[in-house]
Design an enzyme around this catalytic site. Structure first.
Site, PDB file in Angstrom:
ATOM      1  N   CYS A 125       0.758  -1.351   0.078  1.00 22.13           N
ATOM      2  CA  CYS A 125      -0.188   0.481  -0.149  1.00 22.13           C
ATOM      3  C   CYS A 125       0.697   0.893   0.336  1.00 22.13           C
ATOM      4  O   CYS A 125       1.557   1.485   0.767  1.00 22.13           O
ATOM      5  CB  CYS A 125      -0.672  -0.308   0.979  1.00 22.13           C
ATOM      6  SG  CYS A 125      -1.811   1.100   0.954  1.00 22.13           S
ATOM      7  N   CYS A 132      -3.774  15.447   3.578  1.00 26.52           N
ATOM      8  CA  CYS A 132      -4.722  15.296   2.076  1.00 26.52           C
ATOM      9  C   CYS A 132      -5.161  16.844   2.056  1.00 26.52           C
ATOM     10  O   CYS A 132      -5.474  16.677   3.050  1.00 26.52           O
ATOM     11  CB  CYS A 132      -5.207  14.232   2.561  1.00 26.52           C
ATOM     12  SG  CYS A 132      -6.709  13.642   0.778  1.00 26.52           S
ATOM     13  N   GLU A 188      -4.784  11.933  -2.023  1.00 31.23           N
ATOM     14  CA  GLU A 188      -5.645  11.479  -2.896  1.00 31.23           C
ATOM     15  C   GLU A 188      -4.311  11.335  -4.609  1.00 31.23           C
ATOM     16  O   GLU A 188      -3.891  13.027  -5.164  1.00 31.23           O
ATOM     17  CB  GLU A 188      -6.501  12.898  -3.172  1.00 31.23           C
ATOM     18  CG  GLU A 188      -7.576  12.719  -4.749  1.00 31.23           C
ATOM     19  CD  GLU A 188      -7.917  11.307  -5.017  1.00 31.23           C
ATOM     20  OE1 GLU A 188      -8.449  10.807  -3.800  1.00 31.23           O
ATOM     21  OE2 GLU A 188      -7.907  10.677  -6.081  1.00 31.23           O
ATOM     22  N   LEU A 242     -16.455   4.848  -2.347  1.00 35.14           N
ATOM     23  CA  LEU A 242     -17.547   5.780  -2.263  1.00 35.14           C
ATOM     24  C   LEU A 242     -18.714   5.821  -0.742  1.00 35.14           C
ATOM     25  O   LEU A 242     -18.424   7.574  -0.691  1.00 35.14           O
ATOM     26  CB  LEU A 242     -18.389   4.389  -2.751  1.00 35.14           C
ATOM     27  CG  LEU A 242     -20.221   5.083  -3.494  1.00 35.14           C
ATOM     28  CD1 LEU A 242     -19.925   6.396  -4.571  1.00 35.14           C
ATOM     29  CD2 LEU A 242     -20.711   3.852  -4.357  1.00 35.14           C
ATOM     30  N   HIS A 243     -18.397   4.356   0.380  1.00 37.89           N
ATOM     31  CA  HIS A 243     -18.585   5.031   1.690  1.00 37.89           C
ATOM     32  C   HIS A 243     -20.742   5.537   1.756  1.00 37.89           C
ATOM     33  O   HIS A 243     -21.231   5.296   2.780  1.00 37.89           O
ATOM     34  CB  HIS A 243     -18.250   5.450   2.214  1.00 37.89           C
ATOM     35  CG  HIS A 243     -16.367   5.480   1.702  1.00 37.89           C
ATOM     36  ND1 HIS A 243     -16.104   4.512   2.182  1.00 37.89           N
ATOM     37  CD2 HIS A 243     -15.330   5.977   1.095  1.00 37.89           C
ATOM     38  CE1 HIS A 243     -15.039   4.012   1.637  1.00 37.89           C
ATOM     39  NE2 HIS A 243     -13.967   5.447   1.418  1.00 37.89           N
ATOM     40  N   CYS A 361      -6.300   0.526   7.105  1.00 37.33           N
ATOM     41  CA  CYS A 361      -7.032   1.563   6.345  1.00 37.33           C
ATOM     42  C   CYS A 361      -7.056   2.794   6.960  1.00 37.33           C
ATOM     43  O   CYS A 361      -7.616   3.001   8.825  1.00 37.33           O
ATOM     44  CB  CYS A 361      -7.962   1.688   6.397  1.00 37.33           C
ATOM     45  SG  CYS A 361      -7.869   0.421   4.447  1.00 37.33           S
TER      46      CYS A 361
HETATM   47  N1  SAH Z   1      -7.114   8.824  -1.258  1.00 38.36           N
HETATM   48  C1  SAH Z   1      -7.550   7.897  -1.796  1.00 38.36           C
HETATM   49  C2  SAH Z   1      -6.604   6.924  -1.237  1.00 38.36           C
HETATM   50  C3  SAH Z   1      -6.906   6.517   0.010  1.00 38.36           C
HETATM   51  S1  SAH Z   1      -7.568   5.250   0.175  1.00 38.36           S
HETATM   52  C4  SAH Z   1      -8.542   7.533  -1.158  1.00 38.36           C
HETATM   53  O1  SAH Z   1      -9.263   7.987  -0.460  1.00 38.36           O
HETATM   54  O2  SAH Z   1      -9.700   6.714  -1.886  1.00 38.36           O
HETATM   55  C5  SAH Z   1      -7.573   4.468   1.843  1.00 38.36           C
HETATM   56  C6  SAH Z   1      -8.943   3.783   1.869  1.00 38.36           C
HETATM   57  O3  SAH Z   1      -9.156   3.933   3.318  1.00 38.36           O
HETATM   58  C7  SAH Z   1     -10.269   4.589   1.282  1.00 38.36           C
HETATM   59  O4  SAH Z   1     -11.229   4.187   0.835  1.00 38.36           O
HETATM   60  C8  SAH Z   1     -10.828   5.701   2.557  1.00 38.36           C
HETATM   61  O5  SAH Z   1     -11.905   6.336   2.521  1.00 38.36           O
HETATM   62  C9  SAH Z   1     -10.662   4.565   3.480  1.00 38.36           C
HETATM   63  N2  SAH Z   1     -10.622   4.855   4.489  1.00 38.36           N
HETATM   64  C10 SAH Z   1     -10.352   6.048   5.661  1.00 38.36           C
HETATM   65  N3  SAH Z   1     -10.113   6.363   6.966  1.00 38.36           N
HETATM   66  C11 SAH Z   1      -9.834   4.582   6.729  1.00 38.36           C
HETATM   67  C12 SAH Z   1     -10.672   4.752   8.455  1.00 38.36           C
HETATM   68  N4  SAH Z   1     -10.472   4.960   8.912  1.00 38.36           N
HETATM   69  N5  SAH Z   1     -10.720   3.100   8.390  1.00 38.36           N
HETATM   70  C13 SAH Z   1     -11.618   2.405   7.687  1.00 38.36           C
HETATM   71  N6  SAH Z   1     -11.389   3.044   6.309  1.00 38.36           N
HETATM   72  C14 SAH Z   1     -11.134   4.023   5.736  1.00 38.36           C
HETATM   73 FE1  SF4 Z   2      -8.029  11.822   1.909  1.00 39.30          FE
HETATM   74 FE2  SF4 Z   2      -8.727   9.372   1.129  1.00 39.30          FE
HETATM   75 FE3  SF4 Z   2      -8.445  10.509   2.992  1.00 39.30          FE
HETATM   76 FE4  SF4 Z   2     -10.199  11.164   2.032  1.00 39.30          FE
HETATM   77  S1  SF4 Z   2      -9.443   9.390   2.799  1.00 39.30           S
HETATM   78  S2  SF4 Z   2      -8.735  12.241   3.021  1.00 39.30           S
HETATM   79  S3  SF4 Z   2      -9.506  11.509   0.229  1.00 39.30           S
HETATM   80  S4  SF4 Z   2      -6.936  10.146   2.154  1.00 39.30           S
END
Ligand code: SAH
Ligand code: SF4
Length: 385
Positions: A125, A132, A188, A242-243, A361
């Site tokens: 990863c 960000c 991002e 997406l979420h 994540c």
């Molecule tokens: N910025 C990009 C790449 C980061 S990917 C993006 O948002 O897609 C990291 C992944 O982990 C993303 O799907 C993000 O939404 C998810 N994520 C972020 N914080 C998290 C958390 N506290 N628990 C679980 N997933 C999380």
């Molecule tokens: Fe940035 Fe991805 Fe975290 Fe959203 S989930 S704040 S785009 S790193």
């Protein structure tokens, strides 16, 4: 008599030599010619030779490049480097997940995580930015301001450091632990397209690490205008954070939704170059207790994705200090997954990995901040510090 040292004047920094290890082929060729290391008619051959030493053999010194004559090796060492950045910290989780904190420049600390047993063998990863600019409310990285975009070299260095540690040089194309790369670390990636695309060119080059573009996934929060360029330039697999299945909720969770709402995002995804049943888009969906995890939410999600070749990755929320959400219960996640699954979509639940070393994540960056805080505390209690 007292002597006062003037500490305000720093000694002149040694000039930084360009590092060949993070260049694209074209940049490498140009550097060799402009550095006067080889004439342009020989540059293609030399580029190929040095390329294979760096990206196939993993060489970190010019001395190792034994099929290059000594004079040329010395000229190379005078003008260039092939060394790795500093590894500030290395941690291994009880579940085998590894995390490195890599310092590429003063104040530029990058977190990279290797997760065994994900993808074909294991996934690395990688981060694309430090911090960000977006503020997804469930993500810790999002609470930290952007420091800067990473360069292609800094993205490639993350792969090289991991391969050093995993003992994966030379690059065996078939039997390797690091079989996949996901741009799911800090930042991002679509706000740093040029560097991400260059890094993917290097990582996928057949005379080097040779990781298939189908095993490289770029995850985005939904920067819609960059989706097509991403597909065209990288042929990477696409993942979308997406979420939520409605604008009202996604506006809160993933605020970039206010700029590119769900309908626009879906249209962009449907037009993603190369999308097919064999090359599905992954939708990431973080499970937040009482927020987006009801059976009605699951049905809305299925409805939204109709006709898109997709799999849905359900991510149990990883909490961080002060986070405003809780993770859904396991039974709620299972009910949600069953609804999605019944509609014909694969819906794996992402097992949280490396939580004990804050490598899961959304937890990235927090540990490096903590480290700095603990260092600060230590310094504070040292007499005279
Ligand atoms: N910025 C990009 C790449 C980061 S990917 C993006 O948002 O897609 C990291 C992944 O982990 C993303 O799907 C993000 O939404 C998810 N994520 C972020 N914080 C998290 C958390 N506290 N628990 C679980 N997933 C999380
Ligand atoms: Fe940035 Fe991805 Fe975290 Fe959203 S989930 S704040 S785009 S790193």
């Amino acid at each position: 008599m007292s002597v006062t040292l003037d500490l305000s004047r720093k000694p002149p920094a040694a000039p930084v030599k360009p590092n060949l290890g993070g260049m694209t082929r074209e940049q490498l060729r140009t550097a060799l010619i402009e550095g006067g290391v080889c004439p342009s008619e020989k540059a293609k051959m030399r580029t190929g030779q040095i390329w294979r030493w760096i990206h196939d053999a993993g060489a970190t010194s010019f001395d190792a490049m034994t099929n290059i004559d000594k004079g040329t090796r010395e000229a190379l060492a005078e003008r260039f480097e092939v060394s790795r950045p500093e590894i500030v910290e290395r941690q291994v989780s009880t579940d085998g997940t590894r995390k490195w904190l890599i310092r590429t420049a003063p104040g530029i600390e990058i977190e990279t995580v290797f997760i065994p047993g994900v993808g074909r063998a294991g996934a690395l990863c990688v981060s694309s930015q430090v911090g960000c600019t977006l503020n997804c409310t469930f993500c810790h990285t999002g609470t930290q301001a952007l420091v800067r975009n990473l360069t292609a070299a800094e993205i490639i260095a993350q792969v090289q450091v991991a391969k050093d540690d995993l003992g994966e040089w030379p690059s065996d194309k078939h039997d390797r632990d690091m079989s996949n790369i996901v741009f799911m670390g800090m930042g991002e990636p679509l706000y740093n397209m040029d560097a991400v695309a260059d890094a993917i060119d290097v990582i996928s080059d057949g005379e080097g690490i040779g990781l298939s573009r189908r095993r490289i996934t770029v995850s985005t929060s939904g920067v819609v205008p960059e989706l097509k360029p991403l597909g065209e330039r990288t042929q990477a697999m696409l993942a979308i954070s997406l979420h939520a299945a409605t604008d009202a909720l996604r506006d809160v969770l993933v605020p970039i939704n206010k700029k590119y709402p769900i309908a626009e995002l879906m249209a962009g995804i449907r037009a993603y170059p190369g999308l097919s049943n064999a090359r599905r888009v992954t939708f990431e969906y973080v499970m937040l207790k009482g927020v987006n995890d009801s059976p009605a939410d699951a049905r809305a999600l299925v409805q939204l994705l109709k006709g898109i070749p997709a799999k849905i990755n359900l991510i149990p929320f990883n909490p961080w200090p002060g986070s405003p959400y809780e993770c859904s219960s396991w039974s709620t996640i299972e009910i949600f997954a069953a609804i999605v699954n019944k509609a014909g979509y694969a819906s794996p639940i992402r097992t949280p990995r490396g939580r004990d070393i804050l490598a899961a994540c959304g937890q990235l960056k927090s540990e490096s901040e903590k480290t700095r805080a603990s260092v600060r505390r230590k310094l504070a209690v040292q007499p005279g510090a």
